[in-house]
Design an enzyme around this catalytic site. Structure first.
Site, PDB file in Angstrom:
ATOM      1  N   SER A  29      39.735 107.444  14.416  1.00 31.20           N
ATOM      2  CA  SER A  29      40.172 108.679  15.071  1.00 31.20           C
ATOM      3  C   SER A  29      39.504 109.915  14.468  1.00 31.20           C
ATOM      4  CB  SER A  29      41.687 108.821  14.974  1.00 31.20           C
ATOM      5  OG  SER A  29      42.336 107.791  15.670  1.00 31.20           O
ATOM      6  N   THR A  82      43.323 113.500  14.494  1.00 33.24           N
ATOM      7  CA  THR A  82      42.844 114.262  15.651  1.00 33.24           C
ATOM      8  C   THR A  82      43.112 115.750  15.525  1.00 33.24           C
ATOM      9  OG1 THR A  82      42.990 112.354  17.125  1.00 33.24           O
ATOM     10  CG2 THR A  82      43.019 114.528  18.155  1.00 33.24           C
ATOM     11  N   ASP A 205      48.150 105.359  20.673  1.00 32.65           N
ATOM     12  CA  ASP A 205      47.338 104.634  19.690  1.00 32.65           C
ATOM     13  C   ASP A 205      48.207 103.757  18.798  1.00 32.65           C
ATOM     14  OD1 ASP A 205      44.938 104.215  17.875  1.00 32.65           O
ATOM     15  OD2 ASP A 205      46.228 105.344  16.518  1.00 32.65           O
ATOM     16  N   ASP A 247      40.086 109.228  22.200  1.00 34.65           N
ATOM     17  CA  ASP A 247      39.097 109.178  21.121  1.00 34.65           C
ATOM     18  C   ASP A 247      38.506 107.779  20.990  1.00 34.65           C
ATOM     19  OD1 ASP A 247      41.581 108.285  20.296  1.00 34.65           O
ATOM     20  OD2 ASP A 247      41.591 109.358  18.396  1.00 34.65           O
TER      21      ASP A 247
END
Length: 384
Positions: A29, A82, A205, A247
């Protein structure tokens, strides 16, 4: 039955390549977020720095230099890879305390880089060595520490640390659309002048890492509700641009598995808990665990799976609850994935291209197959 159309379908524009700087093909990430924030390929673990560990200018920083208001809204800790890659510069994503320090210490033209911060991660700001929450409040930031307190924020700058670490999963939560709620509040606060807002549906995620399909769908539902909020805002403010992508992929999810030409999504809709809370509920209701399973999952168990759960519960050592919970969670997910014909290839990230979505002003510039670095390159040109 036909598959119902969604806002995701309406704004799909193409795909995005996600590979990092090295030859692994599979990004983490941090490297992916740095590529998306700064247009620079870098190594896995890098936060806002290039392969030589030198800081690179991000979209958020460019926006602040151009007089925009800026914001970060996530369901992870706000220091996670992120959001950090848009507003900090450190060699390793694990350096969460230093990332939090930079949110306060590093400024542009004597102004804070970030006007609005919403998400989890309170423990990284309120520490023995430093109380950043007090410092932010002394600097004029309005503060909230729960979703209920968001309504008390009436202006910017503002800081909302709504959980000690990550926020609760959407599934089983009292606030299943918490991201949508935060974004609606953010647009109300930011929308009075030009702004750049980074939003991450962070826990899609996390559900992928767990191979937990019910968890993932609940997070996607929250993201879809968030898109509704943004879509409504764009209709009222047509000079707004929305760009959305991932991502990377996580878990290698497939619709269909085990050589079955099927996916039984209807079974997933009745699941009420993510894997770990489900396992804990089974442990707590050990004597009547079948009732717990029926209430929280609803999938009919075959004899083999029922015996496997029963055996684990009977052998669970009372002094090692975590081990028993982890084993039950894994077994429960294996049963759910098999029953629904949901496939996974990994507990980690995978390297295939991800989808690209766009809507609003200049959205026609984002289409086809793009490298992730091309997205910020194009956005920075639009900021000039």
């Amino acid at each position: 039955l036909p598959v119902a159309p969604t806002l995701f379908d309406e704004i799909t524009r193409g795909t995005v390549q996600t590979y990092p700087h090295d030859d692994t093909f599979v990004t983490d990430s941090a490297a992916a977020a740095t590529a998306l924030s700064a247009g620079v390929k870098t190594y896995n673990g890098a936060i806002g720095v290039d392969v030589d560990k030198k800081p690179v200018e991000t979209l958020l920083e460019r926006a602040k230099k151009h007089g925009y208001q800026t914001g970060l809204v996530v369901t992870s800790p706000v220091t996670h890879a992120t959001p950090a890659s848009f507003a900090a510069h450190v060699a390793s994503r694990s350096d969460a305390q230093r990332i939090a320090d930079q949110y306060f210490d590093q400024k542009i033209n004597d102004q804070f880089r970030i006007d609005l911060i919403l998400g989890g991660g309170k423990k990284f700001f309120e520490r023995e060595d430093r109380n950043l929450i007090s410092e932010f409040k002394s600097a004029g930031f309005q503060y909230a520490e729960s979703l209920q307190q968001l309504n008390q924020i009436t202006g910017l700058p503002a800081l909302g640390l709504l959980a000690d670490d990550g926020m609760p999963h959407a599934l089983g939560s009292t606030h299943p659309t918490r991201l949508a709620n935060m974004v609606e509040k953010s647009l109300d606060l930011l929308g009075k002048k030009p702004f750049f807002l980074l939003v991450e549906a962070s826990q899609i995620d996390w559900c992928g890492h767990a191979n937990d399909i019910a968890c993932a769908i609940a997070e996607m539902h929250d993201l879809h509700e968030t898109l509704k909020v943004v879509d409504s805002y764009i209709k009222d403010n047509p000079d707004t641009l929305l760009i959305m992508t991932a991502d990377h992929n996580t878990g290698g999810l497939t619709v269909g598995a085990n050589n079955e030409y099927a996916w039984r999504s209807e079974l997933i809709r009745d699941i009420k808990l993510t894997a770990s809370p489900l396992a804990q509920a089974l442990l707590d209701g050990k004597k009547d665990w079948r009732k717990v399973w029926d209430e929280q999952v609803g999938i009919t168990l075959n004899d083999t799976d029922a015996k496997a759960i029963d055996s684990l519960l009977r052998s669970a050592p009372p002094k090692d609850a975590k081990s028993a919970r982890d084993q039950l969670a894994r077994l429960s997910l294996d049963i759910i994935n098999k029953a629904t014909a949901t496939g996974w290839t990994s507990f980690g990230h995978t390297g295939e291209d991800v989808l690209l979505f766009a809507k609003g002003k200049s959205s026609e510039l984002f289409h086809g197959n793009m490298n992730n670095t091309q997205i910020p390159e194009t956005l920075m040109k639009l900021m000039k």
